[in-house]
Design an enzyme around this catalytic site. Structure first.
Site, PDB file in Angstrom:
ATOM      1  N   PHE A   3       0.804  -1.217   0.000  1.00 51.37           N
ATOM      2  CA  PHE A   3       0.000   0.000   0.000  1.00 51.37           C
ATOM      3  C   PHE A   3       0.844   1.278   0.000  1.00 51.37           C
ATOM      4  O   PHE A   3       0.290   2.379  -0.038  1.00 51.37           O
ATOM      5  CB  PHE A   3      -0.981  -0.011   1.186  1.00 51.37           C
ATOM      6  CG  PHE A   3      -0.466   0.627   2.449  1.00 51.37           C
ATOM      7  CD1 PHE A   3      -0.963   1.855   2.874  1.00 51.37           C
ATOM      8  CD2 PHE A   3       0.495  -0.008   3.220  1.00 51.37           C
ATOM      9  CE1 PHE A   3      -0.499   2.441   4.044  1.00 51.37           C
ATOM     10  CE2 PHE A   3       0.958   0.571   4.384  1.00 51.37           C
ATOM     11  CZ  PHE A   3       0.461   1.805   4.803  1.00 51.37           C
ATOM     12  N   TYR A   4       2.168   1.156   0.021  1.00 52.08           N
ATOM     13  CA  TYR A   4       3.001   2.352  -0.067  1.00 52.08           C
ATOM     14  C   TYR A   4       2.762   3.038  -1.414  1.00 52.08           C
ATOM     15  O   TYR A   4       2.881   2.413  -2.467  1.00 52.08           O
ATOM     16  CB  TYR A   4       4.484   2.011   0.056  1.00 52.08           C
ATOM     17  CG  TYR A   4       4.937   1.582   1.434  1.00 52.08           C
ATOM     18  CD1 TYR A   4       4.126   1.746   2.563  1.00 52.08           C
ATOM     19  CD2 TYR A   4       6.185   1.010   1.629  1.00 52.08           C
ATOM     20  CE1 TYR A   4       4.551   1.354   3.826  1.00 52.08           C
ATOM     21  CE2 TYR A   4       6.626   0.619   2.890  1.00 52.08           C
ATOM     22  CZ  TYR A   4       5.793   0.787   3.989  1.00 52.08           C
ATOM     23  OH  TYR A   4       6.215   0.392   5.233  1.00 52.08           O
ATOM     24  N   THR A   5       2.456   4.324  -1.364  1.00 48.91           N
ATOM     25  CA  THR A   5       2.126   5.133  -2.549  1.00 48.91           C
ATOM     26  C   THR A   5       1.165   4.380  -3.476  1.00 48.91           C
ATOM     27  O   THR A   5       1.329   4.367  -4.692  1.00 48.91           O
ATOM     28  CB  THR A   5       3.389   5.581  -3.322  1.00 48.91           C
ATOM     29  OG1 THR A   5       4.182   4.442  -3.661  1.00 48.91           O
ATOM     30  CG2 THR A   5       4.215   6.543  -2.502  1.00 48.91           C
ATOM     31  N   ALA A   6       0.156   3.752  -2.838  1.00 45.08           N
ATOM     32  CA  ALA A   6      -0.907   3.065  -3.579  1.00 45.08           C
ATOM     33  C   ALA A   6      -0.364   2.034  -4.563  1.00 45.08           C
ATOM     34  O   ALA A   6      -0.890   1.868  -5.668  1.00 45.08           O
ATOM     35  CB  ALA A   6      -1.785   4.085  -4.306  1.00 45.08           C
ATOM     36  N   GLY A   7       0.680   1.320  -4.159  1.00 49.10           N
ATOM     37  CA  GLY A   7       1.257   0.278  -5.001  1.00 49.10           C
ATOM     38  C   GLY A   7       2.384   0.749  -5.899  1.00 49.10           C
ATOM     39  O   GLY A   7       3.100  -0.077  -6.482  1.00 49.10           O
TER      40      GLY A   7
END
Length: 369
Positions: free
Chosen positions: A62-66
């Site tokens: 989920f970091y920077t929405a993938g």
């Protein structure tokens, strides 16, 4: 500047750098967009880390929405360093708000998460796959058995846990051992001079059960860099503070005194406050590696030299004292002073004598044979 010393992660044969590269800011989307880096900017940081000898890279789905995983996958593939790099990613956060099984730690979501991460990372295996956060409801047996299935299927090489209670990690590891399942080798937890709470249970548990600890937020959310100072108006300074150092969270007088002590030690050593704080974390008992991020190559260069010096015993003691907090509740009974009542006065009882388990290093010390 060199990260050419590698140590085993937990009770495993996996060799990793003492400083891991955190890639939470690789990408410009989602929750972390405010301080995210483009793929080009991320590439400069990534390559500088590799050039210094680093091999331990941390991300999450989920970091920077993938985008973090996608950028990292591209960088690894383009540099042709997949076999050299130890890729770590994590799952738990929801990827679809309308689907109750698109988040948490259940088997359905875990399998979907690992397959999605494999696609974004452009690889057919993940070196270290970790539960990101305890969801409080998924049975630990289901988590451990699914991690074991993924390991046996070749999707992941090793498993670990992040941000879980110590009793949960102990139960998971013991269950794995009792049923001949793949054990966990890593715990990822917050740890710094500002926040030493994991020393109460997590650190001794990890050392006993073979879980090497990777410390995140070793600079206390930015507070220990010294960019901020106490004032009547609150925090003065520039930069970004997160977690324990976030604006709106008042720091105690003890924490400001700690900052002053850290500044004094850094001055005596000719280092930055961040370098000293990071050195302290990375060389503490039970800590396998510390996760470091960077806003650019210059900052990373400074960070990677943090372990080039050894903190003198007297200065380390000053930091220990300034950052210590008195144990609370039942934990007061486990201190050396209290435990001294458990044996007859004059007797000396310990675990093992000094030198019982000397360090094993597969390199020749400088100047020695």
């Amino acid at each position: 500047m060199s990260l050419d010393h590698y140590y085993l992660l937990g009770r495993s044969g996996l060799r990793v750098s003492r400083l891991a590269l955190g890639t939470m800011n690789f990408g410009t989307g989602g929750f972390h967009a405010a301080y995210g880096k483009t793929e080009e900017e991320s590439g400069v940081i990534f390559h500088r880390y590799l050039e210094a000898g680093g091999n331990f890279v941390d991300t999450a789905d989920f970091y920077t929405a993938g985008e973090s995983e996608t950028i990292l996958g591209n960088l690894v593939a383009e540099a042709k360093v997949r076999d050299r790099v130890v890729l770590t990613t994590k799952f738990t956060n929801s990827v679809d708000p309308g689907d109750p099984n698109a988040g948490g730690n259940g088997r359905k979501h875990m399998i979907r998460a690992v397959e999605a991460s494999l696609r974004r990372l452009r690889t057919d295996y993940i070196d270290l796959f970790m539960l990101h956060t305890w969801d409080r409801i998924t049975p630990v047996e289901e988590v451990v058995r699914t991690l074991d299935d993924l390991t046996r299927a070749g999707k992941i090489r090793y498993a670990g846990l992040s941000d879980v209670p110590s009793w949960y990690a102990a139960r998971a590891q013991t269950y794995a051992e009792a049923h001949s399942l793949e054990p966990m080798i890593n715990l990822q937890l917050p740890y710094s001079l500002l926040d030493r709470a994991i020393e109460t249970e997590h650190v001794p548990m990890g050392r006993s059960l073979g879980l090497g600890i990777t410390a995140w937020s070793p600079l206390g959310g930015g507070f220990l860099t010294g960019k901020y100072r106490h004032s009547g108006r609150g925090l003065d300074g520039e930069g970004r503070l997160t977690g324990a150092g976030s604006p709106g969270q008042e720091h105690t007088e003890r924490e400001w005194r700690l900052l002053a002590t850290l500044e004094g030690v850094a001055g005596e050593l000719g280092l930055t406050m961040a370098q000293v704080a990071l050195n302290w974390v990375a060389t503490r008992p039970g800590i396998a590696s510390a996760i470091v991020g960077a806003s650019g190559p210059g900052q990373l260069d400074t960070t990677l030299t943090a372990l080039d010096v050894e903190l003198p015993a007297e200065l380390r003691a000053r930091l220990d004292e300034a950052s210590s907090a008195p144990p609370a509740s039942v934990y007061r009974m486990f201190t050396p002073g209290y435990q001294g009542w458990l044996v007859n006065p004059g007797l000396k009882v310990g675990d093992k004598p000094a030198g019982y388990a000397p360090a094993v290093r597969n390199w020749v010390p400088e100047g020695g044979g």
